[in-house]
Design an enzyme around this catalytic site. Structure first.
Site, PDB file in Angstrom:
ATOM      1  N   THR A1522      -3.993   3.044  37.255  1.00  0.00           N
ATOM      2  CA  THR A1522      -3.218   3.876  36.341  1.00  0.00           C
ATOM      3  C   THR A1522      -1.899   4.323  36.939  1.00  0.00           C
ATOM      4  O   THR A1522      -0.949   4.596  36.206  1.00  0.00           O
ATOM      5  CB  THR A1522      -4.031   5.111  35.928  1.00  0.00           C
ATOM      6  OG1 THR A1522      -4.488   5.775  37.109  1.00  0.00           O
ATOM      7  CG2 THR A1522      -5.202   4.738  35.071  1.00  0.00           C
ATOM      8  N   CYS A1523      -1.826   4.423  38.268  1.00  0.00           N
ATOM      9  CA  CYS A1523      -0.576   4.872  38.864  1.00  0.00           C
ATOM     10  C   CYS A1523       0.516   3.837  38.701  1.00  0.00           C
ATOM     11  O   CYS A1523       1.701   4.147  38.835  1.00  0.00           O
ATOM     12  CB  CYS A1523      -0.763   5.181  40.339  1.00  0.00           C
ATOM     13  SG  CYS A1523      -1.275   3.747  41.290  1.00  0.00           S
ATOM     14  N   ALA A1524       0.161   2.581  38.408  1.00  0.00           N
ATOM     15  CA  ALA A1524       1.154   1.515  38.253  1.00  0.00           C
ATOM     16  C   ALA A1524       1.099   0.900  36.862  1.00  0.00           C
ATOM     17  O   ALA A1524       1.794  -0.076  36.604  1.00  0.00           O
ATOM     18  CB  ALA A1524       0.920   0.426  39.293  1.00  0.00           C
TER      19      ALA A1524
END
Length: 1556
Positions: A1522-1524
């Site tokens: 989710t961070c990317a």
């Protein structure tokens, strides 16, 4: 990122480890770790061109990664300094021991390699060497060691029989270059490049070839020329199709490195690569294509001097491929820098090659250029390599290409080439006509948008070329379609002689060829008046239409002008020289009298003398409009005659509107000269607008009459339609006003042209380091001021963006003479007892930007304590990569935070005592003068100086702003009694009928419209002021049109003109908000914000701040978003805004804030609200970017943080919390929640539940808990805006109005509860009719006949005095207020409105605002509309561009846009319903909403890669990072199986972050 024992990860085409979110010790994309990436970029020798691409090849070096890790950790939280010192000393000792060990290992390896002759032994030593290299750091490898290793490794790389020896020796070469870049020189000396190229030209082993490419890429960074000479370009490109995408990228990186350093001689080595490069432009991988484009741009630049070479390039299909890339799809996929570079490539080709020139015409380049100009938003128009004047952007590149496509006029070109081009144009007039029809209107649009001076001049020059080259028959059609006469009239308002001479030349050609056609148009548009005014301006002083208007000042940036780039003269707009010389910049090709002479020639040859007669030269429509305006002016004054003139006035309004929307279009010149704007403003203000200093007192007494006039104007402007276009007269009037504003306004653009920011120390006012230049100031005691000390001996460095308030506070202790110790005080110490610093929100210093919290006193006290604690830990940690100056600046910000909080209380007291006095909140002790002129205390020093420059129009003075010493004279302020204006806010007694419509129906925008100052530097008699004021009035009328028309229908019902309550239902057309946007002013503001000194709003000219405060609707939403960030947060020390192109609307919401520290916070899923409250208590008032880590979960970063905000929103929206209004339709039962956890999902949005001021509890809910939640909600909303987080909230429009500081009234209830609002509306109509009948009839029997509510008596409705829907809220008690009847119906309506939208919700709203103000002042949001604020805060709830999905998603690592699994996935997404899309977004990004701008603005870009499965793909599930925004999708066998697995993952995979 893991062990490099066998093969460094960057060499392997593998995916990062599967996980829901990036853990703190694993791979993090550059977009969410800006601080890490910045450090890496500063320590490596080369920077990867695409930071956001998750490429596992050619990554940063090992040393960079190892250095980046502590940076990453240190960005979160803070540690005790003693612990850090101990940590660093132990770390240093560890590195020392490790270096010693590594040196010993290398010594043994070198000895072993030199003595080994057996292949097995050599392989063993090479394997050991690779292992050592993969774990050692940069300091481990010395120059001597690499020099000794190089010949051995090169020799082994040439081994012919053992592929393993080849592989490991080449891998060792790669590692050495990675660790110690200078070793590339040793390798080149020992012929390593030739050996590697030989392996690539005869590929025997795939892994050896891939390793060769990796090694060459490293070597080419340091030794590009050696690689070129050894034939590396062809070696890496020869078999490029046989490699995977990631290896192809490595190969192209090598070519890019070489092409960036091409020598000036011997082009052959790279020319033979052009066919392969042209073919690679067709590939799908964006990074690959951009690298190829970079190579071709460099090659064309290198051979641009040779027509033969350029022709050869064209023969390989280069132009065809480039024009394809420049299509609409290319704009969406290519970066702005590459896109602009490709246009520049075509410029060079068409400049030197006739083949390119001809091919571009044959390929219909005009259509592509038209699309670029029409789709390109000028407000986002500066490339990263911006030159002086702001003209190095996409529009400027297009203009240069058009200049090349139109031959002639440029005598410095090759004569034969020019003749060939002219011959082609003459033989193909149809192609030139197509180019003109496509591009000519776009050039006018660009010119009128307020673009930079160079762009405007370029547009005009290209248009002049068109007019010269185009044949007569085609030209007439072209000029008529473009409305050339109106355009030329606008150009004549410019001040620059280069613009005027081009406009005169165009006018001469038109008059010479088509005098009979354009003569009347030139009269109508005022062109003749403008030409005559150039010759005798004194004769035309009575004209409103300007002759000269636009001023563009430019400040020299520095003390050493020789080190700065010199501004070109406009004569050199299309000069090919990269950097003009001083002589070129100063020398102008125009003769001194050229404009006058050409104007005189046109006048004597083409213009008849009678045209200049004051009457004969005017058109009939201008005469008629002027007469109507005069009639309206004469009838608008005199309150006593209002009733007499009302019908006549309405008739005149109708006639004016008929003229404006008539068959014959009203020109801008006619509209301005007619005086319509001034007449309408005077009409709306009852004539008080034209009276000096009487606007406040005069208007306040006649609100009811003014509202009637607005109603009359609204009925005329909105209730009729133009037959052909369907436009309302209001739309036509606004367009005329916008055209007039474009012609009349002369707000200056003042650019600093500071090329490179440097830190400097500002002694005044707070003694701190600032990341921009300081002003040198000498403070001089005014004459006869014997009571003040003199400090003229010293020269002070002053923060240019400090307000004069703060300068006064610094200076007062030094000059007052009251106590000597004040003089010895350090300038960095602030006295809490000193006069409060009152900075207007539109001029606050960027360093004094932490807000003073407005709210309860106890909350303010807590905040001060928090600041005191946090200031101790706010200093940079020793391991952080920051310099001393940055630390000092941070320290200064902390001081400013405390300073403003101490001032908050005094300011709030002043506001309570004098609510209408905004200019005299603090008593000034000193008055400052600059060159004899008093300075406004509300301004920053920089703005005050700019104001003087603009008034003097002294361009020579501007060059000395930073170098010269400014003399500021100070004197003691003369105390005077503040003249308090009357309270102009209407009360129930203001209405002529007793309590008619009650106070709650007042139209709010009317009460303060006529006494607000729009722009202080504009005289009220200025026609520009008239235009601005009328636009502000019409915009307000448009926003409140429902209120106005509802009131009109109620009055009609009361007077018996309508007998049916259904007549109260109205639908009113409104004008789109973007029609009020001025593209020219928007672009001017954008240019100011792009300036390198735009670190806060105090660094811009005053008109920017004042217009934004008074008329924000004039600026586009994107421009206001940027301005809001400057005003609320400031951006000291960094460029103001990264590129905002069409695909990145408000795109930086999810970008890391590079200068802001990050705080990681541990939260608990089972105690979300408690965690949120604790987080906000600790960090709400500090400028840190918050990131979340869940207890007992691995994931951290952007995804978990967004999910945390989403969970907080869900908790705060739960039913039964006592926070929100609820009704039967507002419940939605979620499948995975229990009944008691139902959320409120009202169709009309969330609005606070009413609580009486006497209520402390209701239904077991304590009101104190409700206010705490609203306080927390305010903090969360503000922090989300500050950090760029998307919230899953659905507030009602009415609640957004409250957030924006607007009051709510009876008519607003319909937006949150249509049923209740409609009934109250009808009740109010009955009340009004009752009052009307009572004034006419004495008997009650007649009253009863007309006062039934839908054939029922009010008493029969059986309503009691409780709030509808809330039986526990009693509105009134007593004998007269038990049941509702006709006698007390008015009381019932007023009390219900009060409880619903006023006192019943006031405490909740106050709590929300108090929480919000802990983060930043909520007043900064007032430049937005309700819909825009929702978009900023909540992003896009359902904005999926279904047909453009493939354009906004990146496919990588095994997938392309045409891969079958990708085709299936896109079809599945298109088939998703609303809830499934939300769930999919939640799964991939952490939040169910898209950011503002939709999928195109998602950053990092949504990336889909192939997931490698150990078993069958159909048995595996997709996983995400989710961070990317990174989805790893197995290659499922069918679409049905993919949909099944995807839906299972997005529904069951929520609620935790773990490694997958």
């Amino acid at each position: 990122m893991g062990s490099r024992g066998q093969k460094r990860p960057e060499m392997v085409d593998e995916l990062p480890a599967d996980k829901r979110a990036c853990s703190s010790f694993d791979f993090r994309p550059s977009s969410s770790t800006a601080s890490v990436q910045t450090h890496i970029n500063s320590t490596t020798s080369a920077v990867e061109p695409h930071e956001n691409d998750m490429d596992t090849s050619s990554s940063a070096s090992a040393s960079s990664r190892s250095e980046g890790e502590p940076e990453k950790d240190s960005a979160y939280g803070s540690c005790d300094s003693d612990d850090m010192e101990h940590y660093h000393s132990s770390l240093h000792e560890y590195h020392r021991r490790r270096l010693s060990s590594d040196h010993g290992k290398f010594k043994n390896i070198i000895s072993s390699l030199s003595g080994q002759t057996e292949p097995s032994g050599q392989l063993a030593v090479l394997t050991e060497l690779c292992e050592v290299l993969s774990f050692c750091t940069e300091g481990s490898l010395s120059s001597m060691t690499s020099d000794l290793l190089s010949p051995m490794l090169v020799k082994l790389a040439k081994h012919e029989s053992n592929p393993d020896i080849m592989l490991f020796s080449i891998r060792a070469i790669t590692y050495i270059c990675d660790l110690y870049p200078r070793s590339a020189g040793f390798l080149v000396r020992h012929d390593a490049v030739s050996a590697l190229c030989q392996r690539l030209l005869t590929i025997e082993y795939q892994d050896v070839a891939e390793q060769c490419l990796q090694a060459l890429e490293k070597i080419s960074r340091e030794q590009p020329l050696a690689c070129l000479q050894a034939g590396a370009i062809m070696a890496v490109l020869n078999y490029i199709d046989f490699f995977s995408t990631s290896i192809q990228r490595v190969a192209l990186s090598t070519v890019v490195n070489i092409c960036k350093k091409l020598p000036s001689e011997s082009p052959t080595p790279f020319m033979e690569a052009v066919p392969i490069l042209c073919n690679l432009l067709l590939y799908e991988d964006r990074q690959l294509v951009e690298n190829v484009a970079t190579c071709l741009i460099k090659i064309v630049d290198r051979v641009s001097h040779s027509s033969e070479m350029l022709d050869e390039l064209c023969k390989h299909g280069l132009i065809q491929q480039v024009t394809h890339l420049l299509s609409v799809n290319g704009r969406a996929t290519l970066s702005q820098l590459i896109y602009n570079g490709l246009i520049g490539l075509l410029v060079k080709l068409s400049s030197g090659s006739f083949i390119a020139f001809r091919t571009l015409y044959e390929l219909n380049i005009s259509g592509i250029l038209r699309d670029i100009l029409s789709a390109f938003d000028l407000s986002h128009g500066v490339s990263t390599s911006q030159l002086v004047g702001g003209h190095c952007n996409r529009v400027y590149e297009v203009l240069k290409l058009l200049n090349e496509l139109l031959p002639g006029l440029d005598k410095d070109q090759n004569s034969q080439l020019v003749l060939d081009k002219e011959s082609f144009i003459a033989n193909h007039p149809d192609l030139l006509q197509k180019l003109g029809m496509d591009v000519f209107p776009m050039l006018i649009q660009v010119f009128n948008s307020g673009a930079s001076l160079f762009v405007c001049h370029g547009c005009l020059f290209v248009m002049y070329k068109f007019v010269c080259l185009t044949k007569s028959g085609m030209l007439v059609k072209l000029l008529k379609n473009a409305n050339i006469s109106s355009f030329l009239a606008g150009v004549f308002t410019r001040k620059d002689h280069h613009m005027l001479i081009l406009a005169l030349q165009i006018a001469e050609i038109i008059l010479q060829n088509f005098s009979d056609i354009f003569l009347k148009l030139f009269i109508k548009e005022g062109v003749f008046f403008a030409i005559e005014a150039l010759l005798t301006p004194e004769r035309f002083t009575q004209l409103v239409y300007p002759v000269f208007s636009s001023i563009q000042l430019s400040l020299d940036s520095g003390q050493r002008s020789s080190s700065r780039e010199v501004l070109k003269c406009l004569c050199y707009t299309f000069s090919t020289a990269q950097s003009p010389t001083s002589s070129e910049a100063r020398s102008c090709k125009l003769d001194k009298d050229s404009v006058y002479n050409l104007a005189e020639h046109i006048k004597t040859k083409y213009l008849a003398p009678e045209l200049y007669d004051s009457e004969k030269g005017l058109t009939d429509i201008l005469k008629n409009l002027r007469a109507l305006s005069n009639d309206l002016l004469s009838m608008s004054t005199g309150v006593g005659a209002l009733a007499v003139h009302e019908e006549k006035i309405n008739r005149v309004l109708d006639q004016i509107m008929d003229k404006l929307i008539g068959k014959e279009e009203v020109s801008t010149f006619e509209f301005i000269e007619s005086g319509v704007a001034k007449a309408l403003v005077n009409y709306l203000s009852l004539g008080h607008y034209m009276k000096e200093n009487k606007g406040v007192h005069g208007v306040c007494g006649h609100n009811a009459v003014i509202e009637k006039r607005f109603e009359a104007l609204a009925s005329v402007c909105l209730c009729t339609f133009q037959p052909l276009s369907g436009d309302t007269p209001l739309s036509v009037l606004i367009r005329n006003l916008q055209s007039a504003l474009t012609s009349l306004e002369a707000f200056p653009i003042i650019l600093s042209n500071v090329q490179k920011q440097r830190n400097s120390f500002a002694t005044v006012p707070n003694g701190r380091c600032v990341p921009y230049p300081c002003l040198k100031v000498r403070f001089v005691n005014g004459e006869k001021e014997t009571g003040l000390n003199d400090c003229a001996e010293d020269i002070f460095t002053v923060d240019p963006f400090a307000s004069l308030h703060s300068i006064e506070r610094y200076l007062w202790p030094k000059v007052s003479g009251k106590c000597a110790e004040h003089v010895r005080l350090s300038s960095s110490v602030l006295q809490p007892e000193s006069p409060p610093l009152q900075l207007p929100t539109n001029t606050s210093s960027c360093l004094d930007e932490i807000p003073a919290m407005s709210g309860p006193a106890d909350v303010s006290t807590d905040l001060r304590e928090t600041h005191g604690e946090e200031s101790k830990s706010s200093q940079p940690r020793p391991d952080q990569a920051v310099d001393v100056n940055a630390g000092e600046s941070s320290s200064g910000i902390q001081i400013a935070e405390q300073e403003k909080h101490f001032d908050a209380e005094a300011d709030s007291k002043l506001e309570k005592e004098h609510p209408t006095s905004s200019s005299n909140k603090a008593a000034h002790k000193l008055v400052f003068y600059l060159e004899g002129q008093p300075l406004d205390h509300k301004l920053t020093l920089y703005q005050a100086i700019l104001r003087q420059i603009i008034k003097q129009n002294d361009s020579g003075f501007t060059a000395k702003v930073w170098s010269q010493v400014h003399i500021l004279t100070y004197r003691t302020a003369v105390k005077s009694e503040d003249v308090m204006p009357l309270d102009c806010h209407s009360s129930p007694q203001d209405f002529s009928h007793d309590k008619v419509l009650a106070f709650y129906q007042q139209t709010p925008f009317l009460s303060d419209m006529f006494y607000c100052e729009l722009v202080s530097d504009l005289e009220k008699s200025s026609p520009t002021y008239d235009i601005l004021f009328l636009l502000k009035s019409l915009e307000g009328m448009n926003r409140f049109i429902f209120h106005l028309m509802s009131r009109e229908r109620i009055c009609a019902y009361a007077e018996g003109k309508a007998d049916n309550l259904d007549s109260l239902k109205i639908t009113v057309p409104t004008v789109q908000l973007n029609e009020f946007v001025s593209s020219k002013l928007t672009e001017k503001l954008e240019q100011q914000m792009r300036d390198s000194l735009a670190v806060c709003i105090g660094s811009m000219p005053l008109w920017c701040n004042q217009l934004m405060a008074s008329c924000p609707f004039l600026f586009s939403f994107e421009a206001r978003c940027k301005y809001f960030k400057l005003a609320a947060f400031g951006q000291p020390g960094i460029p103001p805004y990264i590129s905002y192109n069409n695909s990145e609307t408000v795109n930086d919401r999810r970008l890391s804030h590079g200068v802001l520290p990050r705080k990681k916070f541990l939260v608990y899923r089972d105690r979300i609200l408690e965690s949120a409250a604790q987080m906000m208590k600790l960090h709400a008032s500090h400028k840190v970017v918050l990131e979340v880590e869940y207890d007992e979960e691995v994931g951290t970063g952007l995804g978990p943080t967004l999910e945390f905000y989403t969970l907080v929103c869900q908790e705060l929206q739960k039913s039964g919390s006592g926070m929100w209004r609820e009704d039967a339709s507002s419940y939605t039962l979620k499948t995975n929640l229990q009944a008691e956890d139902m959320g409120i999902h009202s169709f009309y949005g969330l609005f606070p539940r009413p609580w009486l001021s006497t209520q402390d509890a209701s239904g077991g809910i304590q009101f104190s808990e409700v206010t705490k939640k609203f306080f927390l909600l305010g903090q969360v909303v503000a922090k989300a805006l500050q950090d760029g987080r998307v919230l899953d909230l659905h507030f009602s429009k009415a609640f957004y109005k409250l957030i924006l500081g607007k009051e709510l009234y009876l008519y607003d209830i319909q937006s949150l509860d249509p049923g209740l609002g409609r009934v109250l509306h009808e009740f109010q109509a009955l009340v009004n009719r009752k009052k009307k009948l009572e004034s006419v009839c004495e008997g009650n029997s007649e009253l009863e006949q007309g006062l039934s509510f839908r054939d029922s008596r009010i008493e029969d409705l059986c309503l009691d005095f409780t709030l509808p829907g809330y039986p526990d809220i009693v509105l009134a008690s007593g004998f007269d207020h038990t049941m509702v009847n006709m006698r007390n119906l008015e009381d019932y309506v007023s009390l219900t409105v009060d409880a619903t939208v006023k006192s019943g919700i006031s405490r909740q709203v106050e709590a929300f605002i108090s929480g919000f103000n802990q983060v930043f002042p909520i007043e900064h949001l007032q430049i937005f509309y309700e819909e825009e604020l929702e978009r900023m805060l909540c992003g896009e709830d359902d904005s999926w561009a279904i047909n453009e999905l493939a354009d906004h998603i990146k496919f990588d690592h095994g997938y392309t846009a045409s891969s079958p699994p990708i085709v299936n996935l896109l079809e599945i997404i298109r088939e998703f319903d609303h809830d499934q899309r939300r769930a999919f977004l939640q799964f991939v990004t952490g939040t169910p909403r898209l950011p503002p701008g939709g999928l195109a603005s998602l950053n990092p870009k949504l990336t889909i890669v192939r997931k490698h499965c150990s078993n069958q793909a159909d048995s595996d599930l997709p996983s995400v990072m989710t961070c990317a925004n990174y989805l790893k999708l197995p290659p499922y066998s069918s679409k049905e199986k993919m949909k099944e697995k995807l839906l299972y993952a997005i529904t069951e995979g929520q609620g935790s972050f773990h490694l997958s």
